[in-house]
Design a protein around this motif. Structure first.
Motif, PDB file in Angstrom:
ATOM      1  N   ALA A  51       0.806  -1.218   0.000  1.00  0.00           N
ATOM      2  CA  ALA A  51       0.000   0.000   0.000  1.00  0.00           C
ATOM      3  C   ALA A  51       0.843   1.275   0.000  1.00  0.00           C
ATOM      4  CB  ALA A  51      -0.924   0.004   1.211  1.00  0.00           C
ATOM      5  N   VAL A  52       2.158   1.158  -0.067  1.00  0.00           N
ATOM      6  CA  VAL A  52       3.020   2.343   0.002  1.00  0.00           C
ATOM      7  C   VAL A  52       2.722   3.311  -1.135  1.00  0.00           C
ATOM      8  CG1 VAL A  52       5.415   3.118  -0.221  1.00  0.00           C
ATOM      9  CG2 VAL A  52       4.863   1.243   1.302  1.00  0.00           C
ATOM     10  N   HIS A  53       2.496   2.810  -2.327  1.00  0.00           N
ATOM     11  CA  HIS A  53       2.216   3.702  -3.451  1.00  0.00           C
ATOM     12  C   HIS A  53       0.919   4.486  -3.236  1.00  0.00           C
ATOM     13  CE1 HIS A  53      -0.155   0.163  -4.533  1.00  0.00           C
ATOM     14  NE2 HIS A  53      -0.850   0.928  -5.352  1.00  0.00           N
ATOM     15  N   LEU A  54      -0.068   3.874  -2.597  1.00  0.00           N
ATOM     16  CA  LEU A  54      -1.314   4.594  -2.317  1.00  0.00           C
ATOM     17  C   LEU A  54      -1.104   5.689  -1.278  1.00  0.00           C
ATOM     18  CD1 LEU A  54      -3.889   1.657  -2.223  1.00  0.00           C
ATOM     19  CD2 LEU A  54      -3.584   3.384  -3.995  1.00  0.00           C
ATOM     20  N   VAL A  55      -0.298   5.412  -0.279  1.00  0.00           N
ATOM     21  CA  VAL A  55      -0.004   6.423   0.738  1.00  0.00           C
ATOM     22  C   VAL A  55       0.695   7.616   0.103  1.00  0.00           C
ATOM     23  CG1 VAL A  55       1.321   6.903   2.829  1.00  0.00           C
ATOM     24  CG2 VAL A  55       0.047   4.762   2.630  1.00  0.00           C
ATOM     25  N   TRP A  56       1.665   7.361  -0.760  1.00  0.00           N
ATOM     26  CA  TRP A  56       2.380   8.458  -1.424  1.00  0.00           C
ATOM     27  C   TRP A  56       1.451   9.229  -2.357  1.00  0.00           C
ATOM     28  CZ3 TRP A  56       6.506  10.641   0.192  1.00  0.00           C
ATOM     29  CH2 TRP A  56       7.440   9.918   0.921  1.00  0.00           C
ATOM     30  N   LEU A  57       0.563   8.528  -3.039  1.00  0.00           N
ATOM     31  CA  LEU A  57      -0.382   9.192  -3.935  1.00  0.00           C
ATOM     32  C   LEU A  57      -1.323  10.100  -3.154  1.00  0.00           C
ATOM     33  CD1 LEU A  57      -1.703   9.522  -6.748  1.00  0.00           C
ATOM     34  CD2 LEU A  57      -3.157   7.571  -6.153  1.00  0.00           C
ATOM     35  N   ILE A  58      -1.904   9.584  -2.094  1.00  0.00           N
ATOM     36  CA  ILE A  58      -2.830  10.385  -1.284  1.00  0.00           C
ATOM     37  C   ILE A  58      -2.096  11.550  -0.631  1.00  0.00           C
ATOM     38  CG2 ILE A  58      -4.306  10.332   0.773  1.00  0.00           C
ATOM     39  CD1 ILE A  58      -5.019   7.423  -0.079  1.00  0.00           C
ATOM     40  N   SER A  59      -0.901  11.312  -0.123  1.00  0.00           N
ATOM     41  CA  SER A  59      -0.124  12.394   0.492  1.00  0.00           C
ATOM     42  C   SER A  59       0.211  13.473  -0.534  1.00  0.00           C
ATOM     43  CB  SER A  59       1.166  11.837   1.085  1.00  0.00           C
ATOM     44  OG  SER A  59       0.888  10.896   2.078  1.00  0.00           O
ATOM     45  N   GLY A  60       0.596  13.059  -1.713  1.00  0.00           N
ATOM     46  CA  GLY A  60       0.898  14.023  -2.774  1.00  0.00           C
ATOM     47  C   GLY A  60      -0.304  14.848  -3.170  1.00  0.00           C
ATOM     48  N   LEU A  61      -1.457  14.211  -3.284  1.00  0.00           N
ATOM     49  CA  LEU A  61      -2.680  14.938  -3.616  1.00  0.00           C
ATOM     50  C   LEU A  61      -3.056  15.933  -2.524  1.00  0.00           C
ATOM     51  CD1 LEU A  61      -4.831  12.089  -5.185  1.00  0.00           C
ATOM     52  CD2 LEU A  61      -3.730  13.995  -6.367  1.00  0.00           C
ATOM     53  N   MET A  62      -2.841  15.560  -1.280  1.00  0.00           N
ATOM     54  CA  MET A  62      -3.140  16.477  -0.178  1.00  0.00           C
ATOM     55  C   MET A  62      -2.203  17.679  -0.191  1.00  0.00           C
ATOM     56  SD  MET A  62      -4.092  13.792   2.837  1.00  0.00           S
ATOM     57  CE  MET A  62      -4.407  15.041   4.056  1.00  0.00           C
ATOM     58  N   VAL A  63      -0.933  17.443  -0.507  1.00  0.00           N
ATOM     59  CA  VAL A  63       0.021  18.553  -0.597  1.00  0.00           C
ATOM     60  C   VAL A  63      -0.372  19.487  -1.732  1.00  0.00           C
ATOM     61  CG1 VAL A  63       2.417  19.126  -1.189  1.00  0.00           C
ATOM     62  CG2 VAL A  63       1.934  17.336   0.490  1.00  0.00           C
ATOM     63  N   VAL A  64      -0.744  18.943  -2.866  1.00  0.00           N
ATOM     64  CA  VAL A  64      -1.182  19.762  -3.997  1.00  0.00           C
ATOM     65  C   VAL A  64      -2.420  20.571  -3.611  1.00  0.00           C
ATOM     66  CG1 VAL A  64      -2.180  19.652  -6.321  1.00  0.00           C
ATOM     67  CG2 VAL A  64      -0.150  18.306  -5.766  1.00  0.00           C
ATOM     68  N   MET A  65      -3.360  19.945  -2.898  1.00  0.00           N
ATOM     69  CA  MET A  65      -4.566  20.643  -2.473  1.00  0.00           C
ATOM     70  C   MET A  65      -4.230  21.818  -1.558  1.00  0.00           C
ATOM     71  SD  MET A  65      -7.776  19.192  -0.272  1.00  0.00           S
ATOM     72  CE  MET A  65      -6.789  19.098   1.211  1.00  0.00           C
ATOM     73  N   VAL A  66      -3.341  21.604  -0.608  1.00  0.00           N
ATOM     74  CA  VAL A  66      -2.952  22.678   0.313  1.00  0.00           C
ATOM     75  C   VAL A  66      -2.263  23.805  -0.446  1.00  0.00           C
ATOM     76  CG1 VAL A  66      -1.407  23.244   2.233  1.00  0.00           C
ATOM     77  CG2 VAL A  66      -2.859  21.225   2.355  1.00  0.00           C
ATOM     78  N   ILE A  67      -1.394  23.472  -1.393  1.00  0.00           N
ATOM     79  CA  ILE A  67      -0.710  24.503  -2.185  1.00  0.00           C
ATOM     80  C   ILE A  67      -1.711  25.303  -3.015  1.00  0.00           C
ATOM     81  CG2 ILE A  67       0.879  24.845  -4.134  1.00  0.00           C
ATOM     82  CD1 ILE A  67       2.530  22.513  -2.958  1.00  0.00           C
ATOM     83  N   LEU A  68      -2.672  24.626  -3.635  1.00  0.00           N
ATOM     84  CA  LEU A  68      -3.675  25.326  -4.437  1.00  0.00           C
ATOM     85  C   LEU A  68      -4.520  26.260  -3.586  1.00  0.00           C
ATOM     86  CD1 LEU A  68      -4.861  22.542  -6.891  1.00  0.00           C
ATOM     87  CD2 LEU A  68      -3.477  24.551  -7.397  1.00  0.00           C
ATOM     88  N   PHE A  69      -4.921  25.808  -2.399  1.00  0.00           N
ATOM     89  CA  PHE A  69      -5.680  26.685  -1.514  1.00  0.00           C
ATOM     90  C   PHE A  69      -4.844  27.878  -1.076  1.00  0.00           C
ATOM     91  CE2 PHE A  69      -8.712  23.212  -0.967  1.00  0.00           C
ATOM     92  CZ  PHE A  69      -9.886  23.934  -1.107  1.00  0.00           C
ATOM     93  N   PHE A  70      -3.581  27.638  -0.766  1.00  0.00           N
ATOM     94  CA  PHE A  70      -2.709  28.740  -0.382  1.00  0.00           C
ATOM     95  C   PHE A  70      -2.609  29.750  -1.518  1.00  0.00           C
ATOM     96  CE2 PHE A  70       1.497  30.679  -0.463  1.00  0.00           C
ATOM     97  CZ  PHE A  70       1.474  31.344   0.757  1.00  0.00           C
ATOM     98  N   LEU A  71      -2.379  29.281  -2.717  1.00  0.00           N
ATOM     99  CA  LEU A  71      -2.277  30.185  -3.862  1.00  0.00           C
ATOM    100  C   LEU A  71      -3.576  30.935  -4.099  1.00  0.00           C
ATOM    101  CD1 LEU A  71      -0.261  27.965  -6.355  1.00  0.00           C
ATOM    102  CD2 LEU A  71       0.558  29.965  -5.093  1.00  0.00           C
ATOM    103  N   TYR A  72      -4.697  30.254  -3.963  1.00  0.00           N
ATOM    104  CA  TYR A  72      -5.995  30.882  -4.211  1.00  0.00           C
ATOM    105  C   TYR A  72      -6.280  31.993  -3.206  1.00  0.00           C
ATOM    106  CZ  TYR A  72     -10.979  31.585  -4.713  1.00  0.00           C
ATOM    107  OH  TYR A  72     -12.213  32.140  -4.874  1.00  0.00           O
ATOM    108  N   PHE A  73      -6.065  31.703  -1.926  1.00  0.00           N
ATOM    109  CA  PHE A  73      -6.461  32.654  -0.900  1.00  0.00           C
ATOM    110  C   PHE A  73      -5.445  33.761  -0.668  1.00  0.00           C
ATOM    111  CE2 PHE A  73      -9.285  29.158   0.366  1.00  0.00           C
ATOM    112  CZ  PHE A  73     -10.466  29.871   0.304  1.00  0.00           C
ATOM    113  N   TYR A  74      -4.190  33.549  -0.990  1.00  0.00           N
ATOM    114  CA  TYR A  74      -3.196  34.562  -0.702  1.00  0.00           C
ATOM    115  C   TYR A  74      -2.703  35.326  -1.909  1.00  0.00           C
ATOM    116  CZ  TYR A  74      -3.316  32.985   4.034  1.00  0.00           C
ATOM    117  OH  TYR A  74      -3.738  32.678   5.296  1.00  0.00           O
ATOM    118  N   LEU A  75      -2.995  34.848  -3.098  1.00  0.00           N
ATOM    119  CA  LEU A  75      -2.590  35.597  -4.285  1.00  0.00           C
ATOM    120  C   LEU A  75      -3.733  36.367  -4.906  1.00  0.00           C
ATOM    121  CD1 LEU A  75      -0.152  33.107  -6.035  1.00  0.00           C
ATOM    122  CD2 LEU A  75       0.387  35.045  -4.576  1.00  0.00           C
ATOM    123  N   TYR A  76      -4.977  36.027  -4.557  1.00  0.00           N
ATOM    124  CA  TYR A  76      -6.127  36.718  -5.133  1.00  0.00           C
ATOM    125  C   TYR A  76      -6.855  37.512  -4.102  1.00  0.00           C
ATOM    126  CZ  TYR A  76      -5.354  33.976  -9.281  1.00  0.00           C
ATOM    127  OH  TYR A  76      -4.806  33.421 -10.396  1.00  0.00           O
TER     128      TYR A  76
END
Length: 76
Positions: A51-76
């Motif tokens: 299941a290691v690949h699933l953990v890395w996939l989910i973790s990566g998606l969560m990091v991308v989500m946090v970055i997108l929210f940061f960009l959305y709320f602090y750049l606009y």
């Protein structure tokens, strides 16, 4: 007191900030729950390896989500 254009902007901004904080709180809760369960059950490497690949996939998606929210709320 009548609502002004600025008060509408302030309300919208505060609502966006609450939504952002709710997403962060949810992500932290998920990460904490996974960490707790992993420590509690003492999964060995043989069991966890498939299941290691699933953990890395989910973790990566969560990091991308946090970055997108940061960009959305602090750049606009």
């Amino acid at each position: 007191m009548e609502p002004t254009k600025d008060s509408n902007y302030i309300q919208q901004h505060l609502a966006n900030e609450r939504t952002y904080l709710a997403w962060i709180r949810t992500a932290l809760a998920i990460i904490g729950t996974v960490h707790y369960e992993r420590k509690r059950t003492q999964i060995n490497e043989q069991t966890f390896k498939p299941a290691v690949h699933l953990v890395w996939l989910i973790s990566g998606l969560m990091v991308v989500m946090v970055i997108l929210f940061f960009l959305y709320f602090y750049l606009y």
